[in-house]
Design a protein around this motif. Sequence first.
Motif, short mmCIF file in Angstrom:
data_model
loop_
_atom_site.label_atom_id
_atom_site.label_comp_id
_atom_site.label_asym_id
_atom_site.label_seq_id
_atom_site.Cartn_x
_atom_site.Cartn_y
_atom_site.Cartn_z
N ILE A 107 0.86 -1.19 -0.18
CA ILE A 107 0.08 0.04 0.13
C ILE A 107 0.96 1.37 0.08
O ILE A 107 0.55 2.27 -0.87
CB ILE A 107 -0.78 -0.06 1.20
N ALA A 108 1.59 1.27 1.05
CA ALA A 108 2.70 2.52 1.08
C ALA A 108 3.42 2.72 -0.41
O ALA A 108 3.79 3.72 -0.79
CB ALA A 108 3.63 2.44 2.14
N GLY A 109 3.96 1.95 -0.80
CA GLY A 109 4.59 1.93 -2.12
C GLY A 109 3.71 2.47 -3.28
O GLY A 109 4.26 3.19 -3.99
N LYS A 110 2.52 2.10 -3.27
CA LYS A 110 1.54 2.63 -4.16
C LYS A 110 1.21 3.95 -4.18
O LYS A 110 1.05 4.83 -4.98
CB LYS A 110 0.29 1.65 -4.07
N VAL A 111 1.06 4.20 -2.79
CA VAL A 111 0.61 5.74 -2.27
C VAL A 111 1.88 6.65 -2.66
O VAL A 111 1.56 7.72 -3.17
CB VAL A 111 0.15 5.67 -0.80
N TYR A 112 2.85 6.42 -2.37
CA TYR A 112 4.17 7.15 -2.59
C TYR A 112 4.69 6.77 -3.88
O TYR A 112 5.74 7.62 -4.44
CB TYR A 112 5.28 7.04 -1.35
N ARG A 113 4.37 5.93 -4.63
CA ARG A 113 4.87 5.55 -6.25
C ARG A 113 6.24 5.28 -5.93
O ARG A 113 7.11 6.00 -6.75
CB ARG A 113 4.49 6.87 -6.95
N VAL A 114 6.71 4.55 -5.04
CA VAL A 114 7.92 3.86 -4.89
C VAL A 114 7.88 2.37 -4.82
O VAL A 114 6.95 1.94 -4.28
CB VAL A 114 8.67 4.57 -3.99
N PRO A 115 8.97 1.60 -5.30
CA PRO A 115 8.94 0.17 -5.10
C PRO A 115 9.24 0.07 -3.49
O PRO A 115 9.78 0.66 -2.70
CB PRO A 115 10.24 -0.25 -5.79
N ALA A 116 8.74 -1.12 -3.05
CA ALA A 116 8.78 -1.55 -1.58
C ALA A 116 10.16 -1.37 -1.14
O ALA A 116 10.54 -1.00 0.17
CB ALA A 116 8.11 -2.77 -1.41
N TRP A 117 11.37 -1.88 -2.05
CA TRP A 117 12.60 -1.69 -1.45
C TRP A 117 13.08 -0.43 -0.93
O TRP A 117 13.79 -0.21 -0.06
CB TRP A 117 13.57 -2.36 -2.34
N ARG A 118 12.58 0.48 -1.64
CA ARG A 118 12.89 2.08 -1.34
C ARG A 118 12.36 2.55 0.00
O ARG A 118 12.88 3.48 0.34
CB ARG A 118 12.58 3.01 -2.44
N LEU A 119 11.41 1.72 0.44
CA LEU A 119 10.74 2.29 1.69
C LEU A 119 11.62 1.88 2.92
O LEU A 119 11.39 2.29 4.10
CB LEU A 119 9.11 1.50 1.84
N ILE A 120 12.57 0.86 2.53
CA ILE A 120 13.41 0.38 3.79
C ILE A 120 14.96 0.51 3.39
O ILE A 120 15.76 0.28 4.28
CB ILE A 120 13.16 -1.15 4.11
N GLY A 121 15.34 1.21 2.40
CA GLY A 121 16.73 1.44 1.96
C GLY A 121 16.95 1.49 0.54
O GLY A 121 16.26 2.07 -0.10
N SER A 122 18.12 1.17 0.33
CA SER A 122 18.58 1.25 -1.07
C SER A 122 18.90 -0.08 -1.79
O SER A 122 19.28 -0.93 -0.79
CB SER A 122 19.91 2.20 -1.28
N LYS A 123 18.92 -0.25 -3.07
CA LYS A 123 19.20 -1.46 -3.63
C LYS A 123 20.81 -1.66 -3.84
O LYS A 123 21.56 -0.86 -4.00
CB LYS A 123 18.88 -1.51 -4.91
N TYR A 124 21.09 -2.83 -3.30
CA TYR A 124 22.78 -3.49 -3.51
C TYR A 124 22.86 -4.15 -4.79
O TYR A 124 23.87 -4.80 -5.17
CB TYR A 124 23.00 -4.16 -2.17
N ARG A 125 21.60 -4.60 -5.19
CA ARG A 125 21.77 -5.54 -6.34
C ARG A 125 20.34 -5.28 -7.21
O ARG A 125 19.46 -5.11 -6.47
CB ARG A 125 21.84 -6.72 -6.11
N ASP A 126 20.45 -5.51 -8.41
CA ASP A 126 19.20 -5.44 -9.23
C ASP A 126 18.60 -6.86 -9.60
O ASP A 126 17.56 -6.76 -10.41
CB ASP A 126 19.83 -4.91 -10.73
N SER A 127 19.18 -7.83 -9.23
CA SER A 127 18.60 -9.14 -9.38
C SER A 127 18.96 -9.98 -8.12
O SER A 127 20.23 -9.86 -7.69
CB SER A 127 19.28 -10.08 -10.77
#
Length: 454
Positions: free
Chosen positions: A129-149
């Motif tokens: 829900i939060a990701g949809k509301v703020y238009r960000v992927p769920a991973w962005r809600l908890i940090g940054s990506k260390y890998r794309d796959s």
Amino acid sequence: MARSTLSRRQLLAAAALPGLFQMTEASASSQTLNKNSAPSQLKITDIRSVLVASNYDYPIIRIDTNQGVYGLGEVRDAGREGTALVLKPHLMGRNPLQIEPILDSIRNFASQQRMGGGYSAIDMALHDIAGKVYRVPAWRLIGSKYRDSIRVYCDTDQSKDPKIFADRLRKRKAQGFTFFKMDLGTSLVVDRPGAVTSYNTATTKGLQYLCEYIQAIRDQIGWEAPLATDHFGPLSLNDSIRYARAFEPYNLAWAEDMIQVGHLGAGGDAPKNWRAYRDLSDATTTPIATGESLFGLEEGFKALIDNRAVDIIHPDPLTSGAIRETKRICDYASMNGVQTAIHFAGSPVGCLASVHMAATLKDMLAMENHAVDIPWWGDLVTGPAKPIVEHGFIQVPDAPGLGVELNEAVVKQHIRKGGYFEPTPQYDDYILDRFRLGGPYPHLDENGQPVVKQ
């Protein structure tokens, strides 16, 4: 009287301020705003479920809101949707964007094994829900990506014929997998004379036979490929030490959930006796992993990590606390020099939620998938790139929330029982609860006279 003076640079800066304000205002007005919700007025209005029949049952939940935005989550594979639905009255009317306060309020109702599934499903749905509301992927809600796959391994069923068993792993390699796991049960050699004790554990001779299976698989996938093992049978601590030492020449990635008897906590995948696991780890160079049915850092993993009782923690996010709590566990392990592998055996909903979490981990070996042999597994959802598991990897979504939506037509073909997100009025009232006052109730006033207080 002191006279204030402005430098030429200050005067020029002041003169530019109106233009700066106008530019900022214009920039703000041109931004694309999310008109799907008004975050401050967002409220949870319902929670429902659908039970999908697959290699295991997949209990999928949906949290609805007053603004049409909903979130999907999943209870642990082979668990029950009721572990999430029973939390419904604790959620109703609350703002789903208050993720941590909500999770704090239901944490006492989570426990080990499948009883961590309700909390975990709620966590996923809130992040969706939060990701949809703020238009960000769920991973962005908890940090940054260390890998794309995310690197994937899949458990591989055993066969008493070493050639057939090894060929199954060879086919995994041909599919593109670069990380492997095999079941290595004592049952493989139970028919061989002198191989198994009356306690159903391997003798020294039986262990030699079991190692022949590892050798056959190494001949197929190579010695450089990570190879883990699991499902050994009813091993005590001393049995586990014998097995792990026998496996040392084969450079295993890990031996999983070895101690099945003589520990605290039901089931060998939710150990509470960290001392036994520390003794095992100290006795062998074979890396030791466990924890797929433990919930929470403090409740499940901290003692194992603090006491260096295992080399690798192996949480399943659908039990351990889903996105936010599992990241907390894995980051704590990394800080203390303990590696992480992710267990997973559910639907694409829980899978992609786990992928979001895994993308933010600094140190991670691989993530399991138990459904690569089910042809319609990926068809349960829309959104992610297909196939979801391709050449042994899963791409991390960048779409808002979890980045998955259910394919209603396909899901309905595989419902175990009940309907498709039917109403849940039976969970409207509190079932699990702490101290709660009712009223009116009788008591005595300061003069000792009975009264009924409203």
